[in-house]
Scaffold this active site. Structure first.
Site, PDB file in Angstrom:
ATOM      1  N   LYS A   1       4.964  24.582 -35.774  1.00 14.18           N
ATOM      2  CA  LYS A   1       3.784  25.448 -35.766  1.00 14.18           C
ATOM      3  C   LYS A   1       3.022  25.228 -34.457  1.00 14.18           C
ATOM      4  O   LYS A   1       3.141  24.139 -33.917  1.00 14.18           O
ATOM      5  CB  LYS A   1       2.917  25.172 -36.996  1.00 14.18           C
ATOM      6  CG  LYS A   1       1.840  24.086 -36.773  1.00 14.18           C
ATOM      7  CD  LYS A   1       0.782  24.116 -37.803  1.00 14.18           C
ATOM      8  CE  LYS A   1      -0.572  24.380 -37.253  1.00 14.18           C
ATOM      9  NZ  LYS A   1      -1.247  23.310 -36.531  1.00 14.18           N
TER      10      LYS A   1
ATOM     11  N   LYS B   1     -12.152  12.114 -44.535  1.00 17.86           N
ATOM     12  CA  LYS B   1     -10.836  12.760 -44.495  1.00 17.86           C
ATOM     13  C   LYS B   1     -10.327  12.820 -45.924  1.00 17.86           C
ATOM     14  O   LYS B   1     -10.110  11.785 -46.562  1.00 17.86           O
ATOM     15  CB  LYS B   1      -9.870  11.942 -43.639  1.00 17.86           C
ATOM     16  CG  LYS B   1      -8.453  12.535 -43.601  1.00 17.86           C
ATOM     17  CD  LYS B   1      -7.559  11.768 -42.633  1.00 17.86           C
ATOM     18  CE  LYS B   1      -6.120  12.258 -42.664  1.00 17.86           C
ATOM     19  NZ  LYS B   1      -5.913  13.567 -42.068  1.00 17.86           N
TER      20      LYS B   1
ATOM     21  N   ASP C   1       6.116  23.491 -41.230  1.00 20.57           N
ATOM     22  CA  ASP C   1       4.709  23.259 -41.526  1.00 20.57           C
ATOM     23  C   ASP C   1       4.710  21.861 -42.118  1.00 20.57           C
ATOM     24  O   ASP C   1       5.228  21.661 -43.227  1.00 20.57           O
ATOM     25  CB  ASP C   1       4.193  24.271 -42.558  1.00 20.57           C
ATOM     26  CG  ASP C   1       2.727  24.033 -42.882  1.00 20.57           C
ATOM     27  OD1 ASP C   1       2.340  22.873 -43.056  1.00 20.57           O
ATOM     28  OD2 ASP C   1       1.976  25.020 -42.970  1.00 20.57           O
ATOM     29  N   HIS C   2       4.171  20.893 -41.390  1.00 20.92           N
ATOM     30  CA  HIS C   2       4.400  19.514 -41.832  1.00 20.92           C
ATOM     31  C   HIS C   2       3.772  19.208 -43.192  1.00 20.92           C
ATOM     32  O   HIS C   2       4.152  18.254 -43.845  1.00 20.92           O
ATOM     33  CB  HIS C   2       3.972  18.495 -40.757  1.00 20.92           C
ATOM     34  CG  HIS C   2       2.497  18.243 -40.706  1.00 20.92           C
ATOM     35  ND1 HIS C   2       1.624  19.051 -40.028  1.00 20.92           N
ATOM     36  CD2 HIS C   2       1.730  17.264 -41.242  1.00 20.92           C
ATOM     37  CE1 HIS C   2       0.388  18.579 -40.156  1.00 20.92           C
ATOM     38  NE2 HIS C   2       0.424  17.492 -40.886  1.00 20.92           N
TER      39      HIS C   2
ATOM     40  N   HIS D   1      -1.340  25.436 -43.158  1.00 22.98           N
ATOM     41  CA  HIS D   1      -1.422  24.389 -44.176  1.00 22.98           C
ATOM     42  C   HIS D   1      -2.141  24.844 -45.460  1.00 22.98           C
ATOM     43  O   HIS D   1      -1.664  24.599 -46.566  1.00 22.98           O
ATOM     44  CB  HIS D   1      -2.132  23.153 -43.623  1.00 22.98           C
ATOM     45  CG  HIS D   1      -1.552  22.653 -42.324  1.00 22.98           C
ATOM     46  ND1 HIS D   1      -0.195  22.680 -42.055  1.00 22.98           N
ATOM     47  CD2 HIS D   1      -2.127  22.115 -41.222  1.00 22.98           C
ATOM     48  CE1 HIS D   1       0.015  22.170 -40.843  1.00 22.98           C
ATOM     49  NE2 HIS D   1      -1.129  21.830 -40.314  1.00 22.98           N
TER      50      HIS D   1
HETATM   51  C1  BG6 Z   1      -2.233  19.874 -37.491  1.00 27.94           C
HETATM   52  C2  BG6 Z   1      -3.445  20.422 -36.793  1.00 27.94           C
HETATM   53  O1  BG6 Z   1      -1.327  20.904 -37.784  1.00 27.94           O
HETATM   54  O2  BG6 Z   1      -2.628  19.247 -38.693  1.00 27.94           O
HETATM   55  C3  BG6 Z   1      -4.474  19.328 -36.534  1.00 27.94           C
HETATM   56  O3  BG6 Z   1      -3.058  21.007 -35.554  1.00 27.94           O
HETATM   57  C4  BG6 Z   1      -4.788  18.600 -37.813  1.00 27.94           C
HETATM   58  O4  BG6 Z   1      -5.657  19.852 -35.972  1.00 27.94           O
HETATM   59  C5  BG6 Z   1      -3.530  18.165 -38.521  1.00 27.94           C
HETATM   60  O5  BG6 Z   1      -5.587  17.481 -37.487  1.00 27.94           O
HETATM   61  C6  BG6 Z   1      -3.832  17.595 -39.892  1.00 27.94           C
HETATM   62  O6  BG6 Z   1      -2.676  17.025 -40.404  1.00 27.94           O
HETATM   63  P1  BG6 Z   1      -2.768  15.821 -41.442  1.00 27.94           P
HETATM   64  O7  BG6 Z   1      -1.360  15.545 -41.799  1.00 27.94           O
HETATM   65  O8  BG6 Z   1      -3.452  14.691 -40.730  1.00 27.94           O
HETATM   66  O9  BG6 Z   1      -3.596  16.332 -42.576  1.00 27.94           O
END
Ligand code: BG6
Length: 492
Positions: A154, A341, A183-184, A246
Site C-alpha cells: 500500500k 495507541k 494491507d498489513h 486498514h
Molecule cells: C501504516 C501507515 O500503513 O500503518 C502509518 O502508513 C501507520 O501511518 C501504520 O502508523 C499503523 O500500523 P500499525 O500496525 O502500527 O497499527
C-alpha cells in the site's frame, strides 16, 4: 521434469536499501526460516540502486535485525540465514538494468530447474507502474518454468482513477493470481481472529445482525504524531493513509457474510460485497457522515507546509445497506497524536427491551459490548451486567476478558509480514487485496477526498495532541444518541 514444489525459490526485494526491507521483510524472512517455514534453499536477492557489496548488504541487514532485538537469541542462526542473502545493484525502472537482473537470476538457476520467483516491490509507490512494466519487458512475469509473483505494498493508487490505471498496468503484465497486494492489517493475528471469533463459535453469529447489534465502532488510534514522515504524510492524509485501507478492511471483516468455501476467492468475494453495499457518504453539510481534524502543531512538523489543509484525524459514520446490517451505523475513527495507541472493534448490542429491576435512568440502560482488541493488548472483552453482591438488585458491568499473552502462555504474536510473506510464497492469496476490492474502497472514499481538498468544504477541527480528537467526532455520535466506547486496554 521438476515439479513446482521441487524448484528452488528466489525472493527478489526491489528497493532493498529502504527501511521496509530492514525493519520488516528481512526480519520476517529470518523468523520464518527459524521456524522452518521457508522453502528449502530459498535465496533472497536484495536489489536497489545503492552501491553495496554483498557482505556490506548483509551487514546492513544484520544491524537492522540487531536493532529490533532479533539477534538476542541467535547470532549463529542469523549467520546461517545471512548466507542465503545476495545483493545486486541496479535501477528497477531501467530496462537494461532489469535485463541484467534477469540474467543474474538465470545464472543462479543454471544447472538446475528454473526457480519460482517472488518479486517484492519495496519502492516508492510512484515507481510501481514503471517497475512493473520493466519486469514485464524483461520477461520476468512469465517465469522461468516455475511461478512468478509480485507483492505490491500500500498505497495502491491515490484515488479511484489512479488505482484503476495502476490495476490496468499491473494487469497488463501479471495475471490477477500472480499479484499480492498487501494491507498489513490483514496479516495481524487479531484481525484474522475476527474470523475465528465469528465463524468458529456458534454464540456470536446468531446475534451478528441488525436485530441485536445497535452499532459497531472501529477505532484505530495512534499516540505517535507524524514524526519524520511529514513529507509523505502531508501528501496522503488520514483517509489515504489509514481509512481507505486498514479501517475498511476491519469493517469488511466484521460485516461480511460467512465465506462458503475455503477457496481464497470466497473470502475475497464476501469482503468486496460489503464494500459494494456501503451507502455513499454524506460528505458535505451538517449533519454529515464525516468529521476531519488536524492536531495542533501539525503544520510545524518537518516537511509539512505552514498552511497545510491535510487531515490527521477522521471520524466517519457508514451504513451497510443489506439485509443483515440495514440501519446499523458503523462508526470509524482514526488519527495521529491521540491519547493512546489502541486498535479495537466494538460491537455494541441493543439494550434489553424490558427489565424488572432498577438499573438507573432509562438512558443508562446497559448494553453488552463485545470488544475485539487488535492491538496492543491483543484479546477480547465481553461486557455483561452482573448483580453486585449484597446490594439488592443493583447491577454493575463486568468484563469477561481474554488476553493473548495469558491465554496462549506467552507465545509471541508474529509480525504481520511473517504471515503475509509465507502466504505469498505458498500461493495463498486470501489475506491479500484483489483489484476489485481496491477499486471499491477508493470509490467509497473518493468523494470524501474531494470534499476535504476543497478549501470551502467541511470545517477542519483542530484537536490537542494527547486528546481523543475533536469534539465534533463526539457530536457525530451524540446526534444519534450514542457515544464512543472504549473497552480495550482495561484489565479488571
Ligand atoms: C501504516 C501507515 O500503513 O500503518 C502509518 O502508513 C501507520 O501511518 C501504520 O502508523 C499503523 O500500523 P500499525 O500496525 O502500527 O497499527
Amino acid at each position: 521434469m521438476a515439479t513446482r514444489t521441487q524448484r528452488p525459490t528466489t525472493v527478489v526485494i526491489i528497493g532493498a536499501s529502504g527501511d521496509l526491507t530492514r525493519r520488516k521483510l528481512i526480519p520476517a524472512l529470518f523468523h520464518l526460516g527459524s521456524k522452518g517455514r521457508l522453502p528449502p534453499g530459498l535465496r533472497i536477492i536484495g536489489y536497489s540502486r545503492t552501491d553495496f557489496s554483498e557482505d556490506g548488504f548483509r551487514e546492513y541487514m544484520r544491524e537492522g535485525a540487531r536493532e529490533l532485538g532479533d539477534l538476542d537469541a541467535g547470532q549463529e542462526e542469523w549467520d546461517r540465514f545471512a548466507g542465503s542473502i545476495h545483493y545486486l545493484r541496479g535501477d528497477a525502472s531501467s530496462p537494461p538494468d532489469v535485463e541484467r537482473l534477469r540474467d543474474y537470476l538465470e545464472e543462479m538457476d543454471r544447472g538446475g530447474p528454473g526457480s519460482n520467483r517472488l518479486f517484492n516491490l519495496a519502492i516508492a509507490p510512484h515507481l510501481y507502474e514503471g517497475v512493473v512494466r520493466t519486469l514485464g519487458g524483461a520477461g520476468l512475469a512469465a517465469g522461468n518454468g516455475g511461478w512468478s509473483r509480485v507483492i505490491i505494498e500500500k498505497p495502491f493508487g491515490r484515488d479511484l482513477r489512479s488505482a484503476v490505471e495502476l490495476n490496468r498496468v499491473v494487469g497488463g503484465v501479471f495475471s490477477e493470481d500472480q499479484v499480492y497486494r498487501i494491507d498489513h492489517y490483514l496479516g495481524k493475528e487479531t484481525v484474522q481472529n475476527l474470523m475465528a471469533l465469528r465463524f468458529a463459535n456458534t454464540i456470536f453469529e446468531p446475534l451478528w445482525n441488525r436485530n441485536y447489534v445497535d452499532n459497531v465502532q472501529i477505532t484505530v488510534a495512534e499516540e505517535v504524531a507524524v514524526g519524520d514522515r511529514g513529507g509523505y504524510y502531508d501528501q496522503s492524509g488520514v483517509v489515504r493513509d489509514m481509512v481507505q485501507n486498514h479501517l475498511l478492511q476491519l469493517l469488511a471483516m466484521v460485516a461480511m457474510e460467512p465465506p462458503s468455501a475455503r477457496h481464497p476467492e470466497s473470502l475475497r468475494d464476501k469482503k468486496v460485497e460489503v464494500l459494494r453495499s456501503i451507502r455513499p457518504l454524506a460528505v458535505r453539510g451538517a449533519p454529515g457522515d464525516a468529521v476531519r481534524g488536524q492536531y495542533r502543531g501539525y503544520t510545524g512538523e518537518k516537511g509539512v507546509p505552514a498552511d497545510s489543509p491535510t487531515a490527521t484525524y477522521a471520524a466517519l459514520r457508514l451504513f451497510v445497506d443489506n439485509w443483515r446490517w440495514q440501519g446499523v451505523p458503523f462508526y470509524l475513527r482514526t488519527g495521529k497524536a491521540l491519547a493512546t495507541k489502541v486498535s479495537e472493534v466494538d460491537i455494541q448490542f441493543k439494550a434489553p427491551p424490558h427489565v424488572t429491576f432498577s438499573l438507573g435512568a432509562p438512558e443508562d440502560l446497559p448494553s453488552n459490548i463485545l470488544a475485539v482488541c487488535i492491538q496492543p493488548d491483543e484479546g477480547a472483552h465481553l461486557m455483561v451486567e452482573a448483580k453486585v453482591p449484597d446490594q439488592g438488585m443493583q447491577m454493575r458491568t463486568v468484563d469477561l476478558e481474554f488476553h493473548y499473552d495469558s491465554a496462549f502462555g506467552g507465545m509471541s504474536i508474529p509480525e504481520a509480514y511473517e504471515r503475509l510473506l509465507q502466504d505469498a510464497l505458498e500461493g495463498d492469496s486470501r489475506l491479500f487485496i484483489r483489484s476489485d476490492h481496491i477499486e471499491e474502497a477508493w470509490r467509497l472514499v473518493d468523494p470524501l477526498l474531494r470534499a476535504w481538498e476543497d478549501p470551502n468544504g467541511t470545517p477542519m477541527h483542530v484537536y490537542e495532541p494527547g486528546s481523543w480528537g475533536p469534539a465534533a467526532a463526539d457530536h457525530l455520535l451524540a446526534q444519534d444518541g450514542r457515544r464512543w466506547v472504549q473497552a480495550c486496554g482495561c484489565h479488571s
